[in-house]
Design a protein around this motif. Structure first.
Motif, PDB file in Angstrom:
ATOM      1  N   THR A  34      95.638 -12.166  55.078  1.00 37.91           N
ATOM      2  CA  THR A  34      96.540 -12.688  54.214  1.00 37.91           C
ATOM      3  C   THR A  34      97.398 -13.977  54.843  1.00 37.91           C
ATOM      4  O   THR A  34      97.716 -13.785  56.037  1.00 37.91           O
ATOM      5  CB  THR A  34      97.627 -11.754  53.668  1.00 37.91           C
TER       6      THR A  34
ATOM      7  N   GLY B 285      91.988  -0.981  55.708  1.00 42.16           N
ATOM      8  CA  GLY B 285      92.622   0.445  55.506  1.00 42.16           C
ATOM      9  C   GLY B 285      94.043   0.210  55.656  1.00 42.16           C
ATOM     10  O   GLY B 285      94.949  -0.584  55.165  1.00 42.16           O
ATOM     11  N   ARG B 286      94.481   1.289  56.380  1.00 42.62           N
ATOM     12  CA  ARG B 286      95.894   1.360  56.712  1.00 42.62           C
ATOM     13  C   ARG B 286      96.471   0.671  58.029  1.00 42.62           C
ATOM     14  O   ARG B 286      97.507   0.462  58.310  1.00 42.62           O
ATOM     15  CB  ARG B 286      96.408   2.729  56.968  1.00 42.62           C
TER      16      ARG B 286
ATOM     17  N   THR C  10     100.728 -16.633  50.226  1.00 42.95           N
ATOM     18  CA  THR C  10     100.080 -17.843  49.693  1.00 42.95           C
ATOM     19  C   THR C  10      98.529 -17.700  49.743  1.00 42.95           C
ATOM     20  O   THR C  10      97.908 -18.741  48.978  1.00 42.95           O
ATOM     21  CB  THR C  10     100.885 -18.813  50.789  1.00 42.95           C
TER      22      THR C  10
ATOM     23  N   ILE D  67      94.960  -9.394  43.908  1.00 40.96           N
ATOM     24  CA  ILE D  67      93.773 -10.394  43.632  1.00 40.96           C
ATOM     25  C   ILE D  67      92.526 -10.073  44.516  1.00 40.96           C
ATOM     26  O   ILE D  67      92.585 -10.219  45.534  1.00 40.96           O
ATOM     27  CB  ILE D  67      94.152 -11.780  43.787  1.00 40.96           C
TER      28      ILE D  67
ATOM     29  N   THR E 210      94.836 -15.378  50.417  1.00 37.83           N
ATOM     30  CA  THR E 210      94.179 -13.868  50.788  1.00 37.83           C
ATOM     31  C   THR E 210      92.836 -14.144  50.965  1.00 37.83           C
ATOM     32  O   THR E 210      92.088 -14.590  50.029  1.00 37.83           O
ATOM     33  CB  THR E 210      94.250 -12.837  50.049  1.00 37.83           C
ATOM     34  N   TYR E 211      92.158 -14.066  52.219  1.00 42.25           N
ATOM     35  CA  TYR E 211      90.825 -14.260  52.166  1.00 42.25           C
ATOM     36  C   TYR E 211      89.857 -13.096  52.940  1.00 42.25           C
ATOM     37  O   TYR E 211      90.692 -12.227  53.449  1.00 42.25           O
ATOM     38  CB  TYR E 211      90.532 -15.398  53.454  1.00 42.25           C
TER      39      TYR E 211
ATOM     40  N   GLY F  81      97.165   4.011  51.423  1.00 41.07           N
ATOM     41  CA  GLY F  81      96.666   3.032  52.397  1.00 41.07           C
ATOM     42  C   GLY F  81      96.239   1.459  52.030  1.00 41.07           C
ATOM     43  O   GLY F  81      96.517   1.143  50.765  1.00 41.07           O
ATOM     44  N   HIS F  82      95.526   1.035  52.949  1.00 37.48           N
ATOM     45  CA  HIS F  82      95.027  -0.391  52.483  1.00 37.48           C
ATOM     46  C   HIS F  82      95.702  -1.273  51.607  1.00 37.48           C
ATOM     47  O   HIS F  82      95.021  -1.840  50.658  1.00 37.48           O
ATOM     48  CB  HIS F  82      93.305  -0.306  52.099  1.00 37.48           C
ATOM     49  N   ARG F  83      96.882  -1.467  51.908  1.00 32.18           N
ATOM     50  CA  ARG F  83      97.677  -2.507  51.164  1.00 32.18           C
ATOM     51  C   ARG F  83      97.486  -3.712  51.543  1.00 32.18           C
ATOM     52  O   ARG F  83      97.445  -4.107  52.785  1.00 32.18           O
ATOM     53  CB  ARG F  83      99.264  -2.038  51.345  1.00 32.18           C
ATOM     54  N   LYS F  84      96.881  -4.603  50.723  1.00 30.14           N
ATOM     55  CA  LYS F  84      96.620  -6.037  51.129  1.00 30.14           C
ATOM     56  C   LYS F  84      97.738  -6.812  50.464  1.00 30.14           C
ATOM     57  O   LYS F  84      98.568  -6.133  50.058  1.00 30.14           O
ATOM     58  CB  LYS F  84      95.254  -6.487  50.382  1.00 30.14           C
ATOM     59  N   GLY F  85      97.379  -8.001  50.479  1.00 26.94           N
ATOM     60  CA  GLY F  85      98.555  -8.804  49.987  1.00 26.94           C
ATOM     61  C   GLY F  85      98.799  -8.516  48.590  1.00 26.94           C
ATOM     62  O   GLY F  85      97.895  -8.281  47.607  1.00 26.94           O
ATOM     63  N   GLN F  86      99.999  -8.366  48.018  1.00 27.57           N
ATOM     64  CA  GLN F  86     100.432  -8.249  46.803  1.00 27.57           C
ATOM     65  C   GLN F  86     101.251  -9.328  46.469  1.00 27.57           C
ATOM     66  O   GLN F  86     102.023  -9.625  47.318  1.00 27.57           O
ATOM     67  CB  GLN F  86     100.821  -6.682  46.369  1.00 27.57           C
ATOM     68  N   ILE F  87     101.543  -9.543  45.120  1.00 28.53           N
ATOM     69  CA  ILE F  87     102.405 -10.514  44.494  1.00 28.53           C
ATOM     70  C   ILE F  87     103.396  -9.674  43.578  1.00 28.53           C
ATOM     71  O   ILE F  87     102.658  -9.250  42.827  1.00 28.53           O
ATOM     72  CB  ILE F  87     101.683 -11.880  43.651  1.00 28.53           C
TER      73      ILE F  87
ATOM     74  N   ILE G 259      98.651 -19.893  45.484  1.00 28.76           N
ATOM     75  CA  ILE G 259      98.990 -18.899  44.472  1.00 28.76           C
ATOM     76  C   ILE G 259     100.262 -19.254  43.884  1.00 28.76           C
ATOM     77  O   ILE G 259     101.315 -19.197  44.800  1.00 28.76           O
ATOM     78  CB  ILE G 259      99.074 -17.526  44.832  1.00 28.76           C
TER      79      ILE G 259
ATOM     80  N   GLY H 119      88.133 -16.989  49.199  1.00 28.63           N
ATOM     81  CA  GLY H 119      89.582 -16.612  49.346  1.00 28.63           C
ATOM     82  C   GLY H 119      90.112 -17.191  48.416  1.00 28.63           C
ATOM     83  O   GLY H 119      89.773 -18.004  47.363  1.00 28.63           O
ATOM     84  N   VAL H 120      91.287 -16.772  48.125  1.00 26.66           N
ATOM     85  CA  VAL H 120      92.386 -17.260  47.010  1.00 26.66           C
ATOM     86  C   VAL H 120      93.600 -17.866  47.617  1.00 26.66           C
ATOM     87  O   VAL H 120      94.112 -17.138  48.430  1.00 26.66           O
ATOM     88  CB  VAL H 120      92.503 -16.084  46.070  1.00 26.66           C
ATOM     89  N   ARG H 121      93.850 -18.793  47.336  1.00 28.12           N
ATOM     90  CA  ARG H 121      95.101 -19.364  47.936  1.00 28.12           C
ATOM     91  C   ARG H 121      95.982 -20.220  46.738  1.00 28.12           C
ATOM     92  O   ARG H 121      95.495 -20.403  45.714  1.00 28.12           O
ATOM     93  CB  ARG H 121      94.537 -20.596  49.031  1.00 28.12           C
TER      94      ARG H 121
END
Lengths: 395, 997
Positions: free
Chosen positions: A262, A302-303, A270, B989, A272-273, B973-979, B880, B876-878
């Protein structure tokens, strides 16, 4: 006194005989047929048996022979006083058999016999599962051996079984067959590797069995920038790379493991890839932003989250030259020169914003002509922006 | 030999020669020929077996009268199915010509009957029925009907029992060939024929001129016994030979939604259907309609005239409300109405022949010669002959001008595939095969989940929708695609594993529903496979009928034919044929001036129609007179990939070449460019920038296999030299930064069976199912519909193909409905990859409202299997930006392959509880090192109710109950980017995409 006793005795004997219930005599029944069996190769599955059904009369007569193996009953038309061959094809199941001869709804005779399983065949039938287990004893696999002959009859005799593997067993419940089964459990130590197993007994062996010890989730991630063009040009790619990823036991993580990277500006997400691990390392390619600033990159699986890697991107251009031509109602923007002195890349977005409208164009050879015909007659303040750099203009 | 006989034999010869020759070329392009051959192939395999497993999940062969199919089956023992069909078509053609001759002799003289045979040979309705529709049973039925009519006429007229026997036997043959012809034939053909026999008897007594209705009624009364006998016999003839069919109709009636058919449309509003179902079958007869009506409504022919008028009216379909009123809504929506036009045109043949005879040899011809001259007379005859031949030729070659079927497909590679490696242990489906799917079924023993005989199907996915077949679902709009999606989402329900696609249109749908495209077959048909589908059980359910019905079905049809043939042969030797005494009329065409007047009016009307059509055609040629026309034609040409023509509409002021244009088009991939059909174009607003410059804002609706798109387009048009041209839009300017891209990637390969053996896969070659986890799953309700939302995670070290099935239960634990996650899921997950999912319960058939209200619990069955399908994860997404409910983002493709159809999946979470999942498709593809911007409208989650929060008890993973420990391990767990969407609501996303196929 003696006379009384005599009287009582006679009375008792009389009562005994007088009150006795008639007990029917058992009647012995003559069995009409005798079944004799002859097994040239022994009473073993898959071998024929010759049966002869002998009756009192010597004349051959039609009868029905039932072959019952406890699961199915086969019916065969036979002749008495003649030899019949029970085909090997019918005698493939080990266990107890009962032969019954019937004629005109009357049982002429029965005979029981047992068939033993045949010999063990090669390769030995082994069941292994699961074929992948996590390292460090988190999961177990089991190797099961059921000795059987070629007709899938279990072989009951106990015999020593050799379990051969590249690693030792943590549990060893049995080394021989009991109740027609033998099994060994195994779990993984901390090392991710392939275990090859085999089973052998006497001179017979199984095929190769494989259990894969697989690595756990990555323990930590560290990212670094490999290639970084520090300008917010919305074009070049910044390449990030992870240091070799391993689980907490030092095993390299699996190829294909998906990592998410990210990009944040302050706290705002801004970009995420996605990227994948190959040979323990993941490479992520993220396009440079279109606004200057210091962005923070972080990888996650994961975590587990990586270090936060800050990278700064500078303004692509310092100024936005422009010229408005009233006659054609067009705004010429450019030539846009980047801070290194070259024209900005083709496709750089140029945005004209008024209070009511937004007009966008893309540069070609550093320039773009914006057609303002669609703008309203009364024009208020307008702003030109490129890559975060803004400038107010008059039209 | 008299002239009549000569013409009759000539017609017979021409019919056999022309139709026999042509049918071998047109057979493959007909609608129904392959279906009948398929039915024939079933009887060839097992004559007395009435259950056919090959279509749907099995259907009964007693749903269609079997004669023609059984004959094809018999003949196929000697020759191929196609030759068998052809041979019987020739026999039917011969019977048809004979029938026309003898039927015509009831109404016209022998000589005119001879003319009728020649006309029938080139009759456009017959040609259409045979060479376009391939309706062999219907043609056989009509041929037998026409042969039966004179027999029944003679029975009433001369009272000979032998005619009754031959007539009834022919009716029985007709029933076993095509029962609908018998039922309607009784009304429209037999009744007028019996009536005219009674009229002739009455006329014998009082003379035709003095004949009144009372005389006719007296004869009816006199022949009441015969009428009753015929009624009873007729009923027996309709019921007994195909009793199993009636038994099936009664015990298993058709309960499906009406399937649309072109013959029910309004031919004025839908002119292409009017062409096929009205203009073509009537053909050149249209010009002579007044003459035909004139003769049909003569006193003697009145009953037939009424039949004709009614049939003509019914054949007009939905052009007027009258057919629906007459037939009733149910019958109107079940029957195909083209048969009425066909029968009407057959009735018209003798009277058309009478007109032509009069034109050539009699009073009409004389009148023309006297008034216009001999040359004019010959020219008119010549014109008629040329027109007839021209129209016949046009109809036979119709498929060359208007494609009715896909190009012929070589079936052998598909058959070979199905028959090896046990592939026929699953069902298959075809897309884009047209009616050739029946030919594939005829040549393969594998089972299909689709079929081409709509009356017999009982699958709820098809019977609850107005769809013909799944294989042409794109032509049936949302109804068709909805049915297709049901099958694709839950293929295991019918053990559907393989799909043969001949149409690229369906690719996005197949891919995003979890189907994998394998290597194409040798015939360039795409082969798709769905993983993790169990094979068919060894024993399949079937509907058995009592043994006596199976014997009836197998024996009676041919018995009827053989008996009829033998009796006819016998009678032909024995019986003296009664010559029908024609009651000649004195009425001619030329003596009736009213006739000229009406004909003149008719000719003028036709001329007007012709002129109007010509005007429309001319207008259509001139395609740039207005900006609207220019835009419409431009988009139509783009839609049909006529890029050269589309280029002509562009303004050349910017001096760009056709080559440049084609290059730019070829680079623009995506669901709209490659997989969409244009649906509608709406002009939202017009800005007049100057006299010769306008700006149009359009809403263009595109129809794709996944859903409908609406794009907002803006075009500036310039007027130059009285024509309007579209200003060309510039392509995206941005260029990728690198000339050579090097992105490390990984490929997996599953060996499959490692030993080259034909036995079932060895246990050692079966891979374990990858470990998966469902960290959360919840039951939600939105707009009155239920959904299951959640997240699935591949916790294993191998790529996994996942299938998620959701089941809803009521309070008592009784299952209400089950279905799978479809496109709201990334089906192929790499190690440690997760995907949100959503299972939709908004389209459940057969579930009552009461049951829907009872939903209280759910279970999710998730299973995985190792996949080696190539997955593309280099996106990827950018950029945003979130503004109220609009999310603007840019999807970037940094890899080395083009993403043809990018997909964005968004999950909404409130307090870490997933509430909703959306999926979006971008309308254009993204080439390597390029990016595309999109603005998405997010869902307002305020109306989403969380009905039940799932726990480990609600989840089964690969057949085993999920453990709470494992579920909790991954849930936070596995929290990625969140808006942050609003307050506690966050969105995540996920990007996915179909890589260039």
């Amino acid at each position: 006194m003696i006379k009384s006793i005599q009287h009582i005795t006679i009375l008792l004997i009389f009562c005994l005989y007088g009150c006795r219930e008639h007990v029917p005599e058992s009647i012995s029944v003559q069995i009409d047929a005798e079944i004799k069996l002859f097994a040239p190769e022994g009473f073993v599955v898959g071998e024929k048996i010759i049966a002869s059904i002998t009756t009192l009369g010597s004349v051959p007569q039609e009868a029905t022979l039932l072959i019952d193996n406890g699961l199915t009953i086969m019916t065969l038309g036979v002749s008495t006083n003649k030899q019949q061959t029970l085909k090997a094809l019918w005698l493939q199941q080990a266990g107890r058999y009962t032969l019954t001869v019937i004629q005109q709804n009357k049982i002429l005779g029965t005979k029981s016999f047992s068939l033993e399983a045949s010999t063990l065949i090669e390769p030995l039938e082994i069941y292994t599962g699961p074929t992948t287990i996590l390292v460090n004893g988190q999961e177990e696999s089991m190797l099961t051996y059921i000795p059987a002959d070629k007709y899938d009859n279990g072989i009951t005799e106990a015999r020593p079984i050799n379990y051969n593997t590249t690693v030792g067993f943590l549990t060893s419940p049995t080394d021989s067959v009991r109740n027609m089964i033998s099994y060994k459990k195994l779990s993984a130590d901390v090392k991710a590797e392939k275990i090859i197993l085999g089973v052998s007994t006497d001179a017979l062996s199984s095929t190769e069995q494989v259990v894969e010890k697989i690595s756990d989730w990555p323990d930590k991630i560290e990212i670094e920038a490999i290639r970084h063009y520090p300008y917010a040009d919305n074009r070049q790619y910044t390449r990030l790379k992870t240091k070799p990823l391993s689980d907490k036991y030092g095993n390299q993580v699996a190829d294909g493991t998906l990592i998410t990277v990210t990009q944040n500006l302050d706290t705002k997400l801004t970009a995420t890839y996605k990227c994948i691990v190959i040979d323990g390392v993941a490479n992520a390619y993220l396009r440079n932003p279109n606004r200057a600033g210091t962005y923070t990159y972080q990888a996650t699986v994961g975590r587990v989250q990586s270090n936060k890697l800050p990278l700064t991107y500078k303004q692509l251009v310092d100024s936005i030259p422009h010229q408005y031509t009233a006659a054609t109602n067009e705004l010429m923007v450019g030539p846009l020169i980047s801070t290194q002195g070259q024209l900005v890349p083709d496709g750089t977005a140029v945005v004209l914003t008024t209070s009511k409208q937004i007009i966008t164009g893309e540069t070609v050879d550093g320039k773009v002509i914006l057609d303002l015909q669609s703008l309203s007659e009364t024009r208020d303040a307008a702003t030109l922006s490129i890559g975060g750099l803004q400038t107010s203009i008059e039209l | 030999m008299n002239k009549a006989r000569q013409y009759y034999l000539l017609a017979l010869f021409l019919a056999l020669l022309i139709h026999g020759t042509l049918l071998s070329f047109t057979l493959g392009n007909t609608y129904d020929a392959y279906v009948h051959m398929f039915m024939g192939s079933h009887y060839a395999d097992n004559w007395f077996e009435t259950w056919n497993y090959k279509w749907y999940t099995g259907f009964t062969m007693t749903s269609y009268p079997p004669l023609v199919h059984q004959i094809i089956a018999l003949l196929s023992k000697i020759v191929s199915h196609k030759l068998a069909f052809l041979f019987w078509a020739l026999v039917a053609a011969g019977l048809f010509i004979r029938g026309i001759y003898h039927f015509s002799r009831i109404w016209v003289t022998d000589l005119v009957a001879g003319y009728a045979c020649l006309i029938a040979t080139f009759s456009s309705s017959y040609i259409e029925a045979l060479h376009i529709f391939g309706q062999l049973p219907s043609i056989t039925g009509v041929a037998l009907l026409l042969n039966a009519c004179p027999e029944l006429y003679k029975w009433i007229r001369y009272g000979r029992g032998s005619y009754f026997i031959t007539g009834v036997l022919l009716l029985s043959c007709m029933t076993v060939a095509h029962h609908v012809t018998t039922i309607f034939g009784m009304v429209f053909f037999i009744a007028p024929v019996l009536g005219v026999a009674l009229i002739d008897i009455a006329a014998d007594k009082v003379g035709m001129e003095k004949l009144k209705i009372s005389h006719f009624l007296i004869e009816v009364k006199n022949h009441l016994a015969q009428a009753i006998l015929f009624a009873i016999t007729g009923l027996c003839v309709i019921i007994i030979p195909i009793f199993p069919y009636w038994y099936w109709s009664k015990t298993d009636p058709i309960t499906q939604v009406s399937i649309p058919h072109g013959s029910r449309a309004s031919f004025i509003l839908e002119t292409d259907l009017g062409l096929v179902f009205f203009l073509i079958p009537w053909g050149i007869f249209l010009f002579f309609l007044p003459g035909i009506f004139y003769k049909l409504f003569h006193k003697r022919n009145l009953l037939l005239g009424l039949s004709f008028a009614l049939l003509f009216l019914l054949g007009t379909g939905g052009t007027t409300p009258l057919p629906k009123m007459l037939l009733g809504e149910t019958a109107f929506n079940i029957l195909t109405l083209d048969r009425f036009t066909f029968w009407a045109s057959i009735i018209a043949i003798p009277f058309m022949a009478q007109l032509i005879h009069s034109l050539i040899e009699k009073d009409l011809g004389s009148a023309i010669k006297n008034n216009l001259g001999d040359i004019a007379h010959k020219f008119i005859i010549f014109l008629y002959i040329i027109s007839t031949l021209f129209v016949s030729g046009l109809i036979i070659n119709f498929s060359n001008y208007k494609s009715l079927q896909p190009d012929p497909i070589e079936m052998q590679p598909i058959v070979d595939f199905l028959e090896r490696d046990g592939h026929d242990r699953w069902r298959y489906m075809t897309l884009g095969f047209g009616d050739q799917m029946a030919w594939l079924s005829a040549n393969s023993s594998a089972l299909s989940v689709d079929g081409n005989y709509h009356s017999a199907r009982r699958l709820p996915e098809m019977t609850t929708r107005a769809v013909e077949r799944i294989e042409n679902s794109k032509y049936l709009g949302e109804e068709g695609l909805g049915a297709l999606r049901d099958f694709l989402a839950t293929p295991e329900k019918y053990h559907l594993k393989y799909l043969f696609s001949n149409d690229k249109f369906y690719e996005p749908l197949l891919y995003f529903y979890g189907w994998e495209k394998l290597k194409p077959l040798e015939n360039n048909i795409d082969l798709w496979e769905r993983k993790d589908v169990p094979p068919l059980p060894t024993i399949l359910p079937k509907k058995s009928i009592p043994i006596y019905q199976r014997l009836m079905w197998g024996l009676l049809p041919l018995t009827c034919v053989i008996t009829t043939a033998l009796i006819h042969l016998l009678i032909w030797f024995v019986r003296k044929e009664d010559r029908i005494e024609m009651l000649r009329t004195t009425t001619t065409y030329s003596s009736n001036r009213k006739w000229y007047f009406f004909y003149g009016v008719w000719a003028a009307l036709l001329l007007l129609c012709l002129l109007w059509t010509g005007k429309k055609w001319l207008e259509h040629q001139n395609t740039q007179t207005t900006p609207e026309e220019t835009l419409l034609n431009y988009y139509h040409d783009l839609d049909f990939k006529r890029f050269n023509k589309a280029y002509a509409y562009l303004d050349k002021e910017d001096d760009f070449s056709l080559e440049q244009y084609l290059l730019e088009l070829s680079l623009e991939d995506g669901i709209l460019a490659s997989y969409a059909k244009l649906d509608t174009i709406t002009i939202d607003s017009i800005e007049s920038l100057s006299e010769e410059k306008k700006k149009y804002h359009l809403s263009v609706e595109w129809f794709t296999a996944t859903h409908k798109y609406t794009t907002a387009e803006q075009h500036v048009l310039h007027k130059r030299d009285e024509k309007w041209y579209i200003e060309k839009k510039s392509m995206q300017r941005a260029t990728p930064p690198d000339q050579l891209i090097n992105v490390p990637s990984i490929n997996f390969h599953k060996q499959g069976r490692r030993k080259a053996e034909i036995q079932n896969t060895d246990r050692l070659d079966v891979l374990d199912r990858p470990s998966i986890a469902i960290p959360q799953s919840h039951l939600v309700k939105k707009n009155g519909h239920y959904y299951l939302v959640g997240e699935i995670l591949n916790t294993d070290n191998v790529p996994a193909f996942v299938t998620i099935e959701g089941v809803l239960y009521n309070n008592e634990g009784i299952e209400i409905y089950r279905t799978n996650a479809d496109e709201h899921l990334i089906h192929n997950l790499f190690p440690k990859e997760s995907s949100p999912f959503r299972i939709n319960f908004d389209n459940w058939e057969g579930i009552s409202e009461h049951q829907k209200r009872e939903v209280s619990n759910f279970v999710i069955f998730a299973r995985s299997m190792v996949t080696d399908e190539e997955c593309y994860k280099f996106t990827g997404v950018r950029s945003i930006e979130l503004d109220t409910h609009q999310l603007q983002l840019t999807m970037d493709n940094y890899g080395n392959q083009e993403v043809s159809i990018p997909q964005i999946i968004i999950s909404y979470q409130e307090d870490q509880t997933m509430l909703w999942v959306d999926r979006f498709y971008m309308d254009t593809g993204i080439r390597p090192q390029r990016q595309k911007q999109v603005t998405l409208t997010l869902t307002n989650t305020e109306r989403i109710l969380l009905k039940k929060r799932g726990t480990a008890e609600n989840i089964l993973l690969n057949g085993s109950q999920a453990s709470t420990r494992e579920t909790n391990k991954f849930s936070n767990g596995h929290r990625k980017g969140q808006i942050i969407y609003n307050n506690n609501l966050r969105i995540e996303i996920f990007s996915n995409g179909l890589v260039g196929q």
